[in-house]
Design an enzyme around this catalytic site. Structure first.
Site, PDB file in Angstrom:
ATOM      1  N   ARG A  93       0.809  -1.194   0.000  1.00 19.68           N
ATOM      2  CA  ARG A  93       0.000   0.000   0.000  1.00 19.68           C
ATOM      3  C   ARG A  93       0.858   1.267   0.000  1.00 19.68           C
ATOM      4  O   ARG A  93       0.573   2.238  -0.684  1.00 19.68           O
ATOM      5  CB  ARG A  93      -0.868  -0.071   1.267  1.00 19.68           C
ATOM      6  CG  ARG A  93      -1.730   1.098   1.536  1.00 19.68           C
ATOM      7  CD  ARG A  93      -2.948   1.054   0.645  1.00 19.68           C
ATOM      8  NE  ARG A  93      -3.786   2.213   0.842  1.00 19.68           N
ATOM      9  CZ  ARG A  93      -4.627   2.650  -0.078  1.00 19.68           C
ATOM     10  NH1 ARG A  93      -4.737   2.025  -1.226  1.00 19.68           N
ATOM     11  NH2 ARG A  93      -5.371   3.697   0.143  1.00 19.68           N
ATOM     12  N   CYS A 117      -3.055  -4.847   1.814  1.00 20.58           N
ATOM     13  CA  CYS A 117      -3.962  -5.853   2.351  1.00 20.58           C
ATOM     14  C   CYS A 117      -5.359  -5.655   1.789  1.00 20.58           C
ATOM     15  O   CYS A 117      -5.826  -4.520   1.643  1.00 20.58           O
ATOM     16  CB  CYS A 117      -3.998  -5.752   3.879  1.00 20.58           C
ATOM     17  SG  CYS A 117      -2.729  -6.732   4.671  1.00 20.58           S
ATOM     18  N   ARG A 122      -9.854   0.907  -1.030  1.00 11.03           N
ATOM     19  CA  ARG A 122      -8.900   1.848  -0.448  1.00 11.03           C
ATOM     20  C   ARG A 122      -8.603   2.963  -1.447  1.00 11.03           C
ATOM     21  O   ARG A 122      -7.581   2.959  -2.122  1.00 11.03           O
ATOM     22  CB  ARG A 122      -7.642   1.108  -0.004  1.00 11.03           C
ATOM     23  CG  ARG A 122      -7.970   0.059   1.058  1.00 11.03           C
ATOM     24  CD  ARG A 122      -6.783  -0.704   1.535  1.00 11.03           C
ATOM     25  NE  ARG A 122      -6.010   0.009   2.528  1.00 11.03           N
ATOM     26  CZ  ARG A 122      -5.022  -0.551   3.229  1.00 11.03           C
ATOM     27  NH1 ARG A 122      -4.701  -1.804   3.041  1.00 11.03           N
ATOM     28  NH2 ARG A 122      -4.358   0.152   4.115  1.00 11.03           N
ATOM     29  N   PRO A 123      -9.529   3.923  -1.526  1.00 12.58           N
ATOM     30  CA  PRO A 123      -9.359   4.998  -2.503  1.00 12.58           C
ATOM     31  C   PRO A 123      -8.163   5.893  -2.177  1.00 12.58           C
ATOM     32  O   PRO A 123      -7.699   5.906  -1.038  1.00 12.58           O
ATOM     33  CB  PRO A 123     -10.662   5.797  -2.375  1.00 12.58           C
ATOM     34  CG  PRO A 123     -11.193   5.483  -1.026  1.00 12.58           C
ATOM     35  CD  PRO A 123     -10.711   4.106  -0.680  1.00 12.58           C
ATOM     36  N   ILE A 124      -7.664   6.622  -3.175  1.00 12.85           N
ATOM     37  CA  ILE A 124      -6.586   7.581  -2.903  1.00 12.85           C
ATOM     38  C   ILE A 124      -6.984   8.983  -3.378  1.00 12.85           C
ATOM     39  O   ILE A 124      -6.144   9.807  -3.703  1.00 12.85           O
ATOM     40  CB  ILE A 124      -5.236   7.144  -3.517  1.00 12.85           C
ATOM     41  CG1 ILE A 124      -5.370   6.912  -5.021  1.00 12.85           C
ATOM     42  CG2 ILE A 124      -4.672   5.918  -2.849  1.00 12.85           C
ATOM     43  CD1 ILE A 124      -4.009   6.983  -5.698  1.00 12.85           C
ATOM     44  N   ASP A 125      -8.306   9.202  -3.409  1.00 10.00           N
ATOM     45  CA  ASP A 125      -8.790  10.503  -3.902  1.00 10.00           C
ATOM     46  C   ASP A 125      -8.266  11.684  -3.083  1.00 10.00           C
ATOM     47  O   ASP A 125      -8.027  12.757  -3.621  1.00 10.00           O
ATOM     48  CB  ASP A 125     -10.321  10.506  -3.918  1.00 10.00           C
ATOM     49  CG  ASP A 125     -10.917  10.184  -2.562  1.00 10.00           C
ATOM     50  OD1 ASP A 125     -10.587   9.119  -2.004  1.00 10.00           O
ATOM     51  OD2 ASP A 125     -11.685  10.999  -2.024  1.00 10.00           O
ATOM     52  N   GLN A 126      -8.051  11.481  -1.793  1.00 13.10           N
ATOM     53  CA  GLN A 126      -7.586  12.607  -0.966  1.00 13.10           C
ATOM     54  C   GLN A 126      -6.118  12.929  -1.243  1.00 13.10           C
ATOM     55  O   GLN A 126      -5.706  14.087  -1.163  1.00 13.10           O
ATOM     56  CB  GLN A 126      -7.790  12.318   0.525  1.00 13.10           C
ATOM     57  CG  GLN A 126      -9.242  12.095   0.909  1.00 13.10           C
ATOM     58  CD  GLN A 126     -10.122  13.291   0.556  1.00 13.10           C
ATOM     59  OE1 GLN A 126      -9.855  14.416   0.934  1.00 13.10           O
ATOM     60  NE2 GLN A 126     -11.170  13.032  -0.217  1.00 13.10           N
ATOM     61  N   ASP A 305      -6.103  -1.284  12.991  1.00 10.97           N
ATOM     62  CA  ASP A 305      -5.101  -2.351  12.874  1.00 10.97           C
ATOM     63  C   ASP A 305      -5.042  -3.239  14.119  1.00 10.97           C
ATOM     64  O   ASP A 305      -4.292  -4.213  14.146  1.00 10.97           O
ATOM     65  CB  ASP A 305      -3.709  -1.744  12.605  1.00 10.97           C
ATOM     66  CG  ASP A 305      -3.562  -1.279  11.164  1.00 10.97           C
ATOM     67  OD1 ASP A 305      -4.491  -1.503  10.368  1.00 10.97           O
ATOM     68  OD2 ASP A 305      -2.523  -0.682  10.843  1.00 10.97           O
ATOM     69  N   ILE A 327     -13.412   2.120   9.845  1.00 12.66           N
ATOM     70  CA  ILE A 327     -12.408   2.653   8.905  1.00 12.66           C
ATOM     71  C   ILE A 327     -12.403   1.876   7.581  1.00 12.66           C
ATOM     72  O   ILE A 327     -12.444   2.467   6.507  1.00 12.66           O
ATOM     73  CB  ILE A 327     -10.979   2.627   9.516  1.00 12.66           C
ATOM     74  CG1 ILE A 327     -10.972   3.217  10.926  1.00 12.66           C
ATOM     75  CG2 ILE A 327      -9.976   3.323   8.589  1.00 12.66           C
ATOM     76  CD1 ILE A 327     -11.119   4.709  11.035  1.00 12.66           C
TER      77      ILE A 327
HETATM   78  C1  UD1 Z   1      -2.715   3.319   6.854  1.00 15.17           C
HETATM   79  C2  UD1 Z   1      -1.973   2.095   7.325  1.00 15.17           C
HETATM   80  C3  UD1 Z   1      -2.951   0.985   7.709  1.00 15.17           C
HETATM   81  C4  UD1 Z   1      -3.973   1.500   8.704  1.00 15.17           C
HETATM   82  C5  UD1 Z   1      -4.615   2.778   8.212  1.00 15.17           C
HETATM   83  C6  UD1 Z   1      -5.542   3.427   9.244  1.00 15.17           C
HETATM   84  C7  UD1 Z   1       0.078   2.176   6.050  1.00 15.17           C
HETATM   85  C8  UD1 Z   1       0.893   1.601   4.963  1.00 15.17           C
HETATM   86  N1  UD1 Z   1      -1.118   1.624   6.256  1.00 15.17           N
HETATM   87  O1  UD1 Z   1      -3.414   2.916   5.685  1.00 15.17           O
HETATM   88  O2  UD1 Z   1      -2.212  -0.084   8.268  1.00 15.17           O
HETATM   89  O3  UD1 Z   1      -4.983   0.518   8.852  1.00 15.17           O
HETATM   90  O4  UD1 Z   1      -3.601   3.751   7.870  1.00 15.17           O
HETATM   91  O5  UD1 Z   1      -4.850   3.684  10.407  1.00 15.17           O
HETATM   92  O6  UD1 Z   1       0.490   3.084   6.754  1.00 15.17           O
HETATM   93  N2  UD1 Z   1      -9.508   7.175   2.404  1.00 15.17           N
HETATM   94  C9  UD1 Z   1     -10.204   7.821   1.413  1.00 15.17           C
HETATM   95  N3  UD1 Z   1      -9.489   8.493   0.455  1.00 15.17           N
HETATM   96  C10 UD1 Z   1      -8.128   8.554   0.444  1.00 15.17           C
HETATM   97  C11 UD1 Z   1      -7.433   7.884   1.473  1.00 15.17           C
HETATM   98  C12 UD1 Z   1      -8.146   7.193   2.436  1.00 15.17           C
HETATM   99  O7  UD1 Z   1     -11.430   7.799   1.383  1.00 15.17           O
HETATM  100  O8  UD1 Z   1      -7.549   9.185  -0.439  1.00 15.17           O
HETATM  101  C13 UD1 Z   1     -10.254   6.452   3.463  1.00 15.17           C
HETATM  102  C14 UD1 Z   1      -9.927   4.956   3.508  1.00 15.17           C
HETATM  103  O9  UD1 Z   1     -10.747   4.236   2.612  1.00 15.17           O
HETATM  104  C15 UD1 Z   1     -10.216   4.634   4.949  1.00 15.17           C
HETATM  105  C16 UD1 Z   1      -9.802   5.915   5.687  1.00 15.17           C
HETATM  106  O10 UD1 Z   1      -9.804   6.941   4.710  1.00 15.17           O
HETATM  107  O11 UD1 Z   1     -11.587   4.428   5.155  1.00 15.17           O
HETATM  108  C17 UD1 Z   1      -8.446   5.845   6.355  1.00 15.17           C
HETATM  109  O12 UD1 Z   1      -7.462   5.492   5.403  1.00 15.17           O
HETATM  110  P1  UD1 Z   1      -5.926   5.861   5.579  1.00 15.17           P
HETATM  111  O13 UD1 Z   1      -5.720   6.430   6.942  1.00 15.17           O
HETATM  112  O14 UD1 Z   1      -5.475   6.668   4.417  1.00 15.17           O
HETATM  113  O15 UD1 Z   1      -5.266   4.455   5.515  1.00 15.17           O
HETATM  114  P2  UD1 Z   1      -4.036   3.989   4.699  1.00 15.17           P
HETATM  115  O16 UD1 Z   1      -3.043   5.115   4.544  1.00 15.17           O
HETATM  116  O17 UD1 Z   1      -4.495   3.257   3.499  1.00 15.17           O
END
Ligand code: UD1
Length: 430
Positions: A93, A117, A122-126, A305, A327
C-alpha cells in the site's frame, strides 16, 4: 507456502522487545530520497514490506546500504527514473509515498497503483486532491498514477476524511513547495508525527503534526540526517492481547506507552491489569475476561489495525461484546476462520457481535490479511490442541521474527513448510 503450527494452551510469560513502526518506516524510507545527501535510518523493522520498498528505491537509482538488519543508509542523489512499476511494489500500500516523495523532489512521479492488504476499498482521492491543490496535474493511465507539476505552490487543503496516507503524502510534497500549506482535518497518528519529525530533521518546516491542523512552510531543499524510527504500536498491542487471551503476564518493552492508551484502556475494561513504565507496559491476565464494546476510529481512538486482535480476545470473554469497524469495510474476514476454532461471532454490516466461548479448539485456518493473521495466531496460542495457520506470508509483511518472539514468551509455535513438518511438530509436542 509457509505455515505456523501452534500447540496452544500455554500462558505467555516474560519480556518481549518491540521493533520500529512499519507504517512510519515506510513513509520515512520514501521521504529519505527527497535529499541528495545521505540519510541514516535506525530502528527499521526487518519485515517484507520494508524490504520491498527498499528494493524499489534501489531500482530507481538510489543507493541503499543496509548496515545491519535494522539500520540503513540511503542516498537519493543518483535517482535516474521517476517511474516505479517494480512488480512487487503493487503489493504494498505504501508505494503511494513514493508519489509524494518524487513529486516533491523532481516535480514528477509515475507509480503503479497501490495494492496492500485486501481489507476493503482503499481509494486515494484525498492524496490526488492534495497534489492537485499544490499545483500538480494527476492522471491515471495503464495502471500508473502519473503526476507532474511545473511548480508546486503551497495551499490550504481540507481533507474530507481523516487519512494517514494522504496527510503524510501532502506533507512531503508541501515540504518542498513554494510558500505555505495548511492541512486541515489531518490525521494525528504517531507515525504522522514521526514523519514530520524526520522531515524537520532534514530541514523541513512543519508544525502542528499530531493535531488536526498541520502548517508547512516550504523550503528549497532538504539535507542529510540521522533518525531513529518510533516503536511499533501495533506490534506492541498484538503482544498485549496475546498476553490477555492466553492468561499470561507479559512485559512489552521498547514502547511509548502513550501511543498504546486506546489498547490499554480496553485491556483494563475487560479485566486485565496493565502497568505502565517509562518505555514498557506489563499486561497481566489473571481474572476471567469480561465483555466490552469497541469502535475503531482514527487516532487517538481505537486503531483499526488492532481490531482483529481485540475481537479474538473478546471471543474468549464472558458475555456479549460488540466490535464496530468504522475505517475499512472488509476487515472481518477472519471470523469464518475463527468459527472453525469454536468462536461464536456474527457479522452484520460493519459490526461483529461476539458471544464469548469458554475456549477455542485448534483447527486449520488461513490468514486473510496481516493483522487478522496475527489475531488467528493469538487464537491458536490460546486454543486447546494444534492450530495450523496457512498463508503466513501476510503476517511476515509486518511482524519481524513473530514466532521467535512468541517462543521467547513460552509459546509452542514453529514456522513450517510442509505437511510432514506439521506432523513432526505434532508428534514432538504430544
Ligand atoms: C494506513 C496504514 C494501515 C492502517 C490505516 C488506518 C500504512 C501503509 N497503512 O493505511 O495499516 O490501517 O492507515 O490507520 O500506513 N480514504 C479515502 N481516500 C483517500 C485515502 C483514504 O477515502 O484518499 C479512506 C480509507 O478508505 C479509509 C480511511 O480513509 O476508510 C483511512 O485510510 P488511511 O488512513 O489513508 O489508511 P491507509 O493510509 O491506506
Amino acid at each position: 507456502m509457509e505455515q505456523y503450527v501452534i500447540k496452544g494452551g500455554n500462558p505467555l510469560v516474560g519480556e518481549v522487545k518491540i521493533g520500529g513502526a512499519k507504517n512510519a518506516a515506510l513513509a520515512i524510507l520514501a521521504a529519505a530520497i527527497m535529499t541528495d545527501e545521505t540519510v541514516y535510518i535506525d530502528n527499521l523493522p526487518d519485515v517484507r514490506d520494508i524490504n520491498v520498498l527498499l528494493q524499489a528505491i534501489e531500482g530507481i537509482g538510489a543507493v541503499v546500504e543496509r548496515i545491519d538488519r535494522h539500520t540503513v543508509k540511503i542516498n537519493g542523489s543518483m535517482i535516474r527514473d521517476v517511474n516505479i512499476e517494480y512488480e512487487y511494489i503493487k503489493k504494498i500500500r505504501a508505494s503511494y509515498y513514493l508519489l509524494g516523495a518524487l513529486l516533491g523532489k523532481y516535480k514528477k512521479a509515475e507509480v503503479a497503483l497501490p495494492g496492500g492488504c485486501n481489507i476493503g476499498s482503499r481509494p486515494i482521492d484525498q492524496h490526488i486532491k492534495g497534489f492537485r491543490a499544490l499545483g500538480a496535474d494527476v492522471r491515471i493511465e495503464h495502471g500508473l498514477i502519473i503526476t507532474e507539476a511545473e511548480e508546486l505552490i503551497g495551499n490550504h487543503i481540507y481533507l474530507d476524511v481523516v487519512t494517514v496516507g494522504a496527510t503524510i503524502n501532502i506533507m512531503m510534497v508541501a515540504a518542498l513547495a513554494k510558500g505555505n500549506t495548511i492541512i486541515e482535518n489531518a490525521a494525528k497518528e504517531p507515525h504522522v508525527v514521526d514523519v514530520a519529525n524526520f522531515l524537520n530533521s532534514m530541514g523541513a518546516n512543519i508544525k502542528g503534526a499530531g493535531t488536526d491542523v498541520i502548517r508547512i512552510k516550504g523550503v528549497e531543499k532538504l539535507h542529510k540526517t540521522e533518525y531513529s524510527i518510533i516503536p511499533d504500536q501495533i506490534e506492541a498491542g498484538t503482544f498485549m492481547f496475546a498476553a490477555a487471551a492466553t492468561k499470561g503476564d507479559v512485559t512489552v518493552k521498547n514502547v511509548i506507552p502513550k501511543h498504546l492508551e486506546a489498547t490499554t484502556a480496553k485491556l483494563l475494561e475487560i479485566g486485565c491489569e496493565v502497568e505502565e513504565f517509562d518505555d514498557a507496559v506489563r499486561v497481566v491476565s489473571s481474572k476471567p475476561l469480561q465483555h466490552t464494546h469497541v469502535k475503531t476510529l482514527p487516532y487517538p481512538g481505537y486503531p483499526t489495525d488492532m481490531q482483529p486482535q481485540i475481537a479474538v480476545t473478546l471471543g474468549l470473554s464472558q458475555g456479549t461484546s460488540i466490535v464496530t469497524e468504522s475505517i475499512f469495510e472488509n476487515r472481518f474476514k477472519y471470523v469464518d476462520e475463527l468459527a472453525r476454532m469454536g468462536g461464536d461471532i456474527k457479522v452484520e454490516g460493519n459490526t461483529a457481535i461476539i458471544n464469548g466461548v469458554e475456549k477455542y479448539t485448534g483447527a486449520r485456518v488461513s490468514a486473510p490479511d496481516l493483522r487478522a493473521g496475527a489475531a488467528l495466531v493469538i487464537a491458536g496460542l490460546a486454543a486447546e490442541g494444534i492450530t495450523v495457520v496457512d498463508d503466513i506470508v501476510y503476517i511476515q509483511r509486518g511482524y519481524e521474527c513473530f514466532e521467535e518472539k512468541l517462543r521467547g514468551l513460552g509459546a509452542q509455535i514453529e514456522k513450517v513448510n510442509s505437511e510432514s513438518e506439521i506432523q513432526k511438530f505434532t508428534l514432538k509436542v504430544g
